[in-house]
Design a protein around this motif. Structure first.
Motif, PDB file in Angstrom:
ATOM      1  N   PHE A   7       1.086  -0.826   0.421  1.00 23.79           N
ATOM      2  CA  PHE A   7      -0.201   0.012  -0.017  1.00 23.79           C
ATOM      3  C   PHE A   7       0.727   1.222  -0.298  1.00 23.79           C
ATOM      4  O   PHE A   7       0.444   2.402  -0.291  1.00 23.79           O
ATOM      5  CB  PHE A   7      -1.474   0.395   0.940  1.00 23.79           C
ATOM      6  N   SER A   8       1.916   0.574   0.699  1.00 22.97           N
ATOM      7  CA  SER A   8       2.467   2.888   0.498  1.00 22.97           C
ATOM      8  C   SER A   8       3.658   2.648  -0.185  1.00 22.97           C
ATOM      9  O   SER A   8       3.758   3.902  -1.274  1.00 22.97           O
ATOM     10  CB  SER A   8       3.702   2.031   2.476  1.00 22.97           C
ATOM     11  N   ALA A   9       4.036   1.633  -1.193  1.00 21.63           N
ATOM     12  CA  ALA A   9       4.977   1.707  -2.327  1.00 21.63           C
ATOM     13  C   ALA A   9       3.640   2.023  -3.357  1.00 21.63           C
ATOM     14  O   ALA A   9       3.898   3.313  -3.907  1.00 21.63           O
ATOM     15  CB  ALA A   9       5.445   0.395  -2.779  1.00 21.63           C
ATOM     16  N   MET A  10       2.891   2.072  -2.954  1.00 17.07           N
ATOM     17  CA  MET A  10       1.517   2.748  -4.386  1.00 17.07           C
ATOM     18  C   MET A  10       1.183   4.011  -3.650  1.00 17.07           C
ATOM     19  O   MET A  10       1.449   4.851  -5.176  1.00 17.07           O
ATOM     20  CB  MET A  10       0.604   1.947  -4.117  1.00 17.07           C
ATOM     21  N   PHE A  11       1.140   4.371  -3.031  1.00 17.44           N
ATOM     22  CA  PHE A  11       0.120   5.751  -2.409  1.00 17.44           C
ATOM     23  C   PHE A  11       1.638   6.668  -2.969  1.00 17.44           C
ATOM     24  O   PHE A  11       1.236   7.935  -3.223  1.00 17.44           O
ATOM     25  CB  PHE A  11       0.360   5.644  -1.008  1.00 17.44           C
ATOM     26  N   TYR A  12       2.664   6.196  -2.194  1.00 13.41           N
ATOM     27  CA  TYR A  12       3.982   7.259  -2.142  1.00 13.41           C
ATOM     28  C   TYR A  12       4.611   7.207  -3.902  1.00 13.41           C
ATOM     29  O   TYR A  12       4.873   8.887  -4.077  1.00 13.41           O
ATOM     30  CB  TYR A  12       5.191   6.932  -1.128  1.00 13.41           C
ATOM     31  N   GLY A  13       3.991   6.435  -4.635  1.00 15.94           N
ATOM     32  CA  GLY A  13       4.817   6.639  -6.082  1.00 15.94           C
ATOM     33  C   GLY A  13       3.423   7.401  -6.802  1.00 15.94           C
ATOM     34  O   GLY A  13       3.986   8.239  -7.391  1.00 15.94           O
ATOM     35  N   VAL A  65      11.222   2.022   5.245  1.00 11.88           N
ATOM     36  CA  VAL A  65      10.533   3.301   4.845  1.00 11.88           C
ATOM     37  C   VAL A  65      12.408   3.936   4.049  1.00 11.88           C
ATOM     38  O   VAL A  65      11.662   4.914   3.238  1.00 11.88           O
ATOM     39  CB  VAL A  65      10.677   4.085   6.115  1.00 11.88           C
ATOM     40  N   PHE A  66      13.045   3.340   4.114  1.00 19.35           N
ATOM     41  CA  PHE A  66      14.560   4.530   3.506  1.00 19.35           C
ATOM     42  C   PHE A  66      14.767   3.564   2.343  1.00 19.35           C
ATOM     43  O   PHE A  66      15.139   3.933   0.973  1.00 19.35           O
ATOM     44  CB  PHE A  66      16.013   4.119   4.192  1.00 19.35           C
ATOM     45  N   THR A  67      14.143   2.818   1.714  1.00 18.18           N
ATOM     46  CA  THR A  67      14.128   1.817   0.484  1.00 18.18           C
ATOM     47  C   THR A  67      13.019   3.276  -0.398  1.00 18.18           C
ATOM     48  O   THR A  67      13.847   2.939  -1.471  1.00 18.18           O
ATOM     49  CB  THR A  67      14.308   0.482  -0.109  1.00 18.18           C
ATOM     50  N   LEU A  68      12.135   2.921   0.211  1.00 17.85           N
ATOM     51  CA  LEU A  68      10.743   4.380  -0.600  1.00 17.85           C
ATOM     52  C   LEU A  68      11.231   4.979  -0.843  1.00 17.85           C
ATOM     53  O   LEU A  68      10.837   5.534  -1.679  1.00 17.85           O
ATOM     54  CB  LEU A  68       9.657   3.295   0.351  1.00 17.85           C
ATOM     55  N   GLY A  69      11.315   5.637  -0.141  1.00 18.70           N
ATOM     56  CA  GLY A  69      11.674   6.888   0.259  1.00 18.70           C
ATOM     57  C   GLY A  69      11.870   7.684   1.000  1.00 18.70           C
ATOM     58  O   GLY A  69      12.877   8.987   0.857  1.00 18.70           O
ATOM     59  N   LEU A  70      10.977   7.374   1.985  1.00 16.59           N
ATOM     60  CA  LEU A  70      10.634   8.539   3.068  1.00 16.59           C
ATOM     61  C   LEU A  70      12.094   8.135   4.014  1.00 16.59           C
ATOM     62  O   LEU A  70      11.349   9.332   4.894  1.00 16.59           O
ATOM     63  CB  LEU A  70       9.705   7.460   3.509  1.00 16.59           C
ATOM     64  N   GLY A  71      13.443   8.315   3.748  1.00 13.75           N
ATOM     65  CA  GLY A  71      13.776   7.943   4.900  1.00 13.75           C
ATOM     66  C   GLY A  71      14.396   9.524   4.720  1.00 13.75           C
ATOM     67  O   GLY A  71      15.196  10.277   5.413  1.00 13.75           O
ATOM     68  N   TRP A 131      10.726   8.678  -5.289  1.00 11.43           N
ATOM     69  CA  TRP A 131      10.528   6.732  -4.889  1.00 11.43           C
ATOM     70  C   TRP A 131      11.266   5.919  -5.658  1.00 11.43           C
ATOM     71  O   TRP A 131      11.967   5.747  -6.732  1.00 11.43           O
ATOM     72  CB  TRP A 131       9.249   6.628  -6.213  1.00 11.43           C
ATOM     73  N   PHE A 132      11.817   5.236  -4.343  1.00 11.71           N
ATOM     74  CA  PHE A 132      12.990   4.014  -4.188  1.00 11.71           C
ATOM     75  C   PHE A 132      14.256   5.314  -4.907  1.00 11.71           C
ATOM     76  O   PHE A 132      14.608   4.477  -5.229  1.00 11.71           O
ATOM     77  CB  PHE A 132      13.115   3.201  -5.363  1.00 11.71           C
ATOM     78  N   ASP A 133      14.452   6.447  -4.640  1.00 16.82           N
ATOM     79  CA  ASP A 133      15.479   6.607  -4.992  1.00 16.82           C
ATOM     80  C   ASP A 133      16.760   6.902  -4.040  1.00 16.82           C
ATOM     81  O   ASP A 133      17.946   6.119  -5.024  1.00 16.82           O
ATOM     82  CB  ASP A 133      15.059   8.239  -4.145  1.00 16.82           C
ATOM     83  N   MET A 134      17.451   6.006  -3.144  1.00 17.79           N
ATOM     84  CA  MET A 134      18.352   5.537  -2.600  1.00 17.79           C
ATOM     85  C   MET A 134      18.643   4.372  -2.982  1.00 17.79           C
ATOM     86  O   MET A 134      19.861   4.373  -3.699  1.00 17.79           O
ATOM     87  CB  MET A 134      18.245   4.943  -1.102  1.00 17.79           C
TER      88      MET A 134
END
Length: 213
Positions: A82-88, A198-204, A95-98
């Motif tokens: 869910f968080s991957a879809m929402f944050y994308g 969280v860090f992988t997704l980009g929320l870091g 999105w997945f910047d790191m």
């Protein structure tokens, strides 16, 4: 001052006053947050190990992992999807910047984060908190909620509501898991899964003040 009054004072000073002071002087103390966490962890570990009423096996055993593993992993996978879809949708630029743009740092984080950040936090906010204040907070539900609240407050040094909201939600999960598994190792596993995601997704970016906290 009796034992209960002392514990109330300790709880207030360590888990409420110190985070407020850290927030007030966050710019000056940015490079000292990690050493402070390590010192606090060392003190809490010493107090736990010298307490004859503390069951040391809770630090290494998996406790009742079998009773929480299904909920733990299903919650993570559903939440991650869910968080991957929402944050994308709301922030596609990071999105997945790191892992895409800082792969080396991301790989180092995968190894260092559970050991240097998650383990100290779980020992302080779960193992120590639940055992140390059981006498003054006998109801498990209150300890779960208050553990999550002080965990979120500790993240106010990042000076953004996203870090506090994520920390409170995660704190509720981790505290609930500890309350039902009574295992530090299980909480470290769950916290590591969510933290690394969280860090992988980009929320870091919301948890960055010069330290991975």
């Amino acid at each position: 001052m009796n034992a209960n009054q002392y514990r109330w004072c300790e709880l207030f000073l360590v888990f409420f006053l110190l985070p407020v002071i850290a927030y007030a002087f966050r710019h000056q103390l940015a490079n000292w947050l990690f050493p402070a966490l390590i010192i606090l962890t060392a003190v809490c570990t010493y107090l736990l190990l010298t307490d004859p009423h503390f069951k040391r096996f809770r630090l290494t055993s998996l406790g009742t992992f079998s009773t929480v593993k299904r909920r733990l992993f299903s919650t993570f996978f559903i939440g991650a999807l869910f968080s991957a879809m929402f944050y994308g949708l709301v922030n596609q630029e990071s999105w997945f910047d790191m892992p895409l743009n800082s792969t080396r740092d991301w790989l180092i984080l995968m190894i260092a984060y559970p050991i240097l950040s998650v383990l100290p936090q779980e020992l302080v906010f779960r193992s120590y908190f639940f055992h140390r204040y059981k006498r003054i907070l006998p109801k498990k539900t209150i300890r779960v909620v208050l553990s999550a609240a002080v965990f979120a407050l500790a993240h106010c040094v990042y000076d953004n509501w996203v870090a506090i909201a994520l920390s409170f939600a995660g704190g509720l999960l981790f505290a609930y898991t500890y309350a039902h598994s009574r295992s530090l190792a299980v909480c470290v596993l769950e916290h590591s899964l969510w933290g690394l995601w969280v860090f992988t997704l980009g929320l870091g970016q919301y948890l960055d003040s010069g330290i991975t906290f």
